[in-house]
Design a protein around this motif. Structure first.
Motif, PDB file in Angstrom:
ATOM      1  N   PRO A   1       8.680   0.235   6.799  1.00 42.12           N
ATOM      2  CA  PRO A   1       7.425   0.901   6.434  1.00 42.12           C
ATOM      3  C   PRO A   1       7.343   2.326   6.950  1.00 42.12           C
ATOM      4  O   PRO A   1       8.042   2.711   7.887  1.00 42.12           O
ATOM      5  CB  PRO A   1       6.355   0.013   7.080  1.00 42.12           C
ATOM      6  N   GLY A   2       6.482   3.094   6.326  1.00 40.08           N
ATOM      7  CA  GLY A   2       6.313   4.492   6.681  1.00 40.08           C
ATOM      8  C   GLY A   2       7.007   5.388   5.674  1.00 40.08           C
ATOM      9  O   GLY A   2       7.148   5.042   4.504  1.00 40.08           O
ATOM     10  N   ARG A   3       7.451   6.527   6.122  1.00 39.72           N
ATOM     11  CA  ARG A   3       8.121   7.485   5.239  1.00 39.72           C
ATOM     12  C   ARG A   3       9.621   7.336   5.404  1.00 39.72           C
ATOM     13  O   ARG A   3      10.221   7.899   6.314  1.00 39.72           O
ATOM     14  CB  ARG A   3       7.676   8.904   5.593  1.00 39.72           C
ATOM     15  N   ARG A   4      10.242   6.594   4.528  1.00 37.88           N
ATOM     16  CA  ARG A   4      11.676   6.297   4.635  1.00 37.88           C
ATOM     17  C   ARG A   4      12.463   6.816   3.441  1.00 37.88           C
ATOM     18  O   ARG A   4      13.650   6.529   3.319  1.00 37.88           O
ATOM     19  CB  ARG A   4      11.889   4.786   4.762  1.00 37.88           C
ATOM     20  N   TYR A   5      11.814   7.556   2.568  1.00 36.85           N
ATOM     21  CA  TYR A   5      12.464   8.042   1.369  1.00 36.85           C
ATOM     22  C   TYR A   5      12.585   9.562   1.411  1.00 36.85           C
ATOM     23  O   TYR A   5      11.812  10.237   2.101  1.00 36.85           O
ATOM     24  CB  TYR A   5      11.670   7.642   0.125  1.00 36.85           C
ATOM     25  N   PRO A   6      13.554  10.116   0.673  1.00 37.49           N
ATOM     26  CA  PRO A   6      13.627  11.580   0.588  1.00 37.49           C
ATOM     27  C   PRO A   6      12.347  12.153  -0.007  1.00 37.49           C
ATOM     28  O   PRO A   6      11.643  11.490  -0.773  1.00 37.49           O
ATOM     29  CB  PRO A   6      14.830  11.809  -0.355  1.00 37.49           C
TER      30      PRO A   6
ATOM     31  N   ILE B   1       0.868  -1.179   0.000  1.00 40.80           N
ATOM     32  CA  ILE B   1       0.000   0.000   0.000  1.00 40.80           C
ATOM     33  C   ILE B   1       0.901   1.224   0.000  1.00 40.80           C
ATOM     34  O   ILE B   1       1.834   1.314   0.807  1.00 40.80           O
ATOM     35  CB  ILE B   1      -0.918   0.039   1.240  1.00 40.80           C
ATOM     36  N   VAL B   2       0.629   2.144  -0.905  1.00 40.42           N
ATOM     37  CA  VAL B   2       1.423   3.377  -1.008  1.00 40.42           C
ATOM     38  C   VAL B   2       0.486   4.569  -0.867  1.00 40.42           C
ATOM     39  O   VAL B   2      -0.479   4.698  -1.614  1.00 40.42           O
ATOM     40  CB  VAL B   2       2.181   3.457  -2.342  1.00 40.42           C
ATOM     41  N   ILE B   3       0.771   5.418   0.108  1.00 41.48           N
ATOM     42  CA  ILE B   3       0.025   6.662   0.304  1.00 41.48           C
ATOM     43  C   ILE B   3       0.909   7.817  -0.139  1.00 41.48           C
ATOM     44  O   ILE B   3       2.063   7.933   0.303  1.00 41.48           O
ATOM     45  CB  ILE B   3      -0.382   6.855   1.774  1.00 41.48           C
ATOM     46  N   GLU B   4       0.381   8.665  -1.009  1.00 40.00           N
ATOM     47  CA  GLU B   4       1.097   9.844  -1.477  1.00 40.00           C
ATOM     48  C   GLU B   4       0.328  11.096  -1.069  1.00 40.00           C
ATOM     49  O   GLU B   4      -0.869  11.198  -1.315  1.00 40.00           O
ATOM     50  CB  GLU B   4       1.248   9.817  -3.002  1.00 40.00           C
ATOM     51  N   LEU B   5       1.013  12.025  -0.438  1.00 38.75           N
ATOM     52  CA  LEU B   5       0.432  13.302  -0.053  1.00 38.75           C
ATOM     53  C   LEU B   5       1.174  14.421  -0.763  1.00 38.75           C
ATOM     54  O   LEU B   5       2.395  14.569  -0.604  1.00 38.75           O
ATOM     55  CB  LEU B   5       0.522  13.503   1.461  1.00 38.75           C
ATOM     56  N   PHE B   6       0.448  15.189  -1.558  1.00 39.94           N
ATOM     57  CA  PHE B   6       1.015  16.371  -2.197  1.00 39.94           C
ATOM     58  C   PHE B   6       0.637  17.558  -1.325  1.00 39.94           C
ATOM     59  O   PHE B   6      -0.548  17.818  -1.104  1.00 39.94           O
ATOM     60  CB  PHE B   6       0.461  16.516  -3.616  1.00 39.94           C
TER      61      PHE B   6
ATOM     62  N   ILE C   1       7.149  22.695  -1.544  1.00 43.79           N
ATOM     63  CA  ILE C   1       6.196  21.890  -2.317  1.00 43.79           C
ATOM     64  C   ILE C   1       6.686  20.449  -2.323  1.00 43.79           C
ATOM     65  O   ILE C   1       7.727  20.136  -2.910  1.00 43.79           O
ATOM     66  CB  ILE C   1       6.046  22.420  -3.754  1.00 43.79           C
ATOM     67  N   ILE C   2       5.955  19.575  -1.687  1.00 41.41           N
ATOM     68  CA  ILE C   2       6.454  18.228  -1.407  1.00 41.41           C
ATOM     69  C   ILE C   2       5.422  17.172  -1.793  1.00 41.41           C
ATOM     70  O   ILE C   2       4.232  17.326  -1.532  1.00 41.41           O
ATOM     71  CB  ILE C   2       6.755  18.071   0.096  1.00 41.41           C
ATOM     72  N   THR C   3       5.899  16.111  -2.405  1.00 44.15           N
ATOM     73  CA  THR C   3       5.129  14.876  -2.479  1.00 44.15           C
ATOM     74  C   THR C   3       5.770  13.904  -1.497  1.00 44.15           C
ATOM     75  O   THR C   3       6.894  13.458  -1.703  1.00 44.15           O
ATOM     76  CB  THR C   3       5.130  14.276  -3.894  1.00 44.15           C
ATOM     77  N   SER C   4       5.085  13.634  -0.399  1.00 44.25           N
ATOM     78  CA  SER C   4       5.612  12.678   0.574  1.00 44.25           C
ATOM     79  C   SER C   4       5.012  11.303   0.282  1.00 44.25           C
ATOM     80  O   SER C   4       3.832  11.185  -0.036  1.00 44.25           O
ATOM     81  CB  SER C   4       5.296  13.115   2.006  1.00 44.25           C
ATOM     82  N   VAL C   5       5.842  10.285   0.377  1.00 44.93           N
ATOM     83  CA  VAL C   5       5.451   8.925   0.016  1.00 44.93           C
ATOM     84  C   VAL C   5       5.597   8.024   1.244  1.00 44.93           C
ATOM     85  O   VAL C   5       6.649   7.977   1.871  1.00 44.93           O
ATOM     86  CB  VAL C   5       6.313   8.397  -1.149  1.00 44.93           C
ATOM     87  N   TRP C   6       4.526   7.324   1.552  1.00 46.38           N
ATOM     88  CA  TRP C   6       4.480   6.419   2.712  1.00 46.38           C
ATOM     89  C   TRP C   6       4.172   5.011   2.204  1.00 46.38           C
ATOM     90  O   TRP C   6       3.161   4.797   1.542  1.00 46.38           O
ATOM     91  CB  TRP C   6       3.404   6.875   3.690  1.00 46.38           C
ATOM     92  N   THR C   7       5.041   4.061   2.498  1.00 45.76           N
ATOM     93  CA  THR C   7       4.904   2.716   1.942  1.00 45.76           C
ATOM     94  C   THR C   7       4.714   1.664   3.029  1.00 45.76           C
ATOM     95  O   THR C   7       5.284   1.759   4.120  1.00 45.76           O
ATOM     96  CB  THR C   7       6.157   2.346   1.116  1.00 45.76           C
ATOM     97  N   TYR C   8       3.910   0.659   2.665  1.00 46.76           N
ATOM     98  CA  TYR C   8       3.624  -0.462   3.568  1.00 46.76           C
ATOM     99  C   TYR C   8       3.516  -1.719   2.715  1.00 46.76           C
ATOM    100  O   TYR C   8       3.043  -1.667   1.576  1.00 46.76           O
ATOM    101  CB  TYR C   8       2.314  -0.221   4.335  1.00 46.76           C
ATOM    102  N   GLY C   9       3.937  -2.842   3.249  1.00 43.06           N
ATOM    103  CA  GLY C   9       3.803  -4.063   2.465  1.00 43.06           C
ATOM    104  C   GLY C   9       4.741  -5.162   2.899  1.00 43.06           C
ATOM    105  O   GLY C   9       5.474  -5.039   3.890  1.00 43.06           O
ATOM    106  N   SER C  10       4.742  -6.228   2.120  1.00 44.52           N
ATOM    107  CA  SER C  10       5.480  -7.444   2.478  1.00 44.52           C
ATOM    108  C   SER C  10       6.829  -7.567   1.792  1.00 44.52           C
ATOM    109  O   SER C  10       7.599  -8.470   2.121  1.00 44.52           O
ATOM    110  CB  SER C  10       4.631  -8.671   2.133  1.00 44.52           C
TER     111      SER C  10
END
Length: 228
Positions: free
Chosen positions: A74-79, A42-47, A59-68
């Motif tokens: 999991p969570g926000r681990r990317y720039p 599951i990927v949640i993106e917030l602009f 101005i940010i697109t933050s990406v939150w990832t979850y999965g196997s």
């Protein structure tokens, strides 16, 4: 993969591993659900626009990832993803006042590699239901709320980019342009969205997504978000 296992996955996460919509000025949001016979994601993106920063850095697109099969925890681990920039001929922001207001002479901006015209007529904002904070001044988040619906595919991840966040290519099972997101990140694991998505992923059936709660991820539902 069992629905209960997916729910437990989210119950084990820390509060800071779940996004909060009201931290910055929300612009748009998207959730993508991927699945095959072995893995899920599951990927949640917030602009969003962080008013504590200046100009395009806010101005940010933050990406939150979850999965196997994630390559990172999991969570926000990317720039942060920054997809906007100035047009070649003029800056977008007022560089003198440092208040993230838009130059009255600005006519365009870049979103990724595309040059996008920007409207500065106050009537355009009124027609879109955007109430300017200090008219005739237009702030960055107000501009983005107006133009993003037409260009939203540019502010979110491409499928190729998504694969690197998920860990490998997975078939897209469900994409949500809006959903009900709890006010408190700590309530996410117990929320309706997690329970339903666990069933969707477990059975591999997108038609099981039948929420009862009204979606609230549109920026109009967070009137105090981003306000210092």
């Amino acid at each position: 993969m069992l629905a209960d296992d997916i729910v437990q996955y989210f119950e084990k996460l820390e509060r800071h591993d779940i996004p909060a919509i009201d931290v910055s000025f929300p612009i748009d949001a998207r959730m993508s659900v991927y699945r095959d016979d072995h893995d899920w994601a599951i990927v949640i993106e917030l602009f969003e626009f962080n008013q504590q920063r200046l100009f395009h850095d806010g101005i940010i697109t933050s990406v939150w990832t979850y999965g196997s099969c994630l390559p990172k925890l999991p969570g926000r681990r990317y720039p942060e993803l920054h997809v906007t920039g100035d047009a070649p001929d003029a800056p977008l922001f007022n560089l003198r006042d440092f208040d993230n207001s838009i130059m009255s002479s600005a006519s365009g901006m870049k979103i990724r590699s595309r040059l996008v015209p920007i409207p500065t007529r106050l009537a355009d904002y009124q027609e879109a239901g955007i109430v300017l904070c200090e008219p005739p001044v237009i702030y960055g988040y107000e501009l983005l709320r107006l133009i993003t619906p037409e260009h939203r595919s540019l502010v979110f991840l491409s499928e190729e980019e998504m694969s690197s966040y998920v860990g490998r290519h997975l078939p897209l099972l469900l994409r949500l342009e809006e959903w009900y997101h709890p006010d408190e990140p700590g309530d996410f694991a117990k929320s309706e969205i997690v329970r339903i998505l666990a069933q969707v992923i477990s059975y591999g059936d997108a038609s099981l997504y039948r929420p009862r709660l009204m979606a609230n991820t549109h920026w109009r539902n967070w009137p105090m978000a981003g306000v210092v």
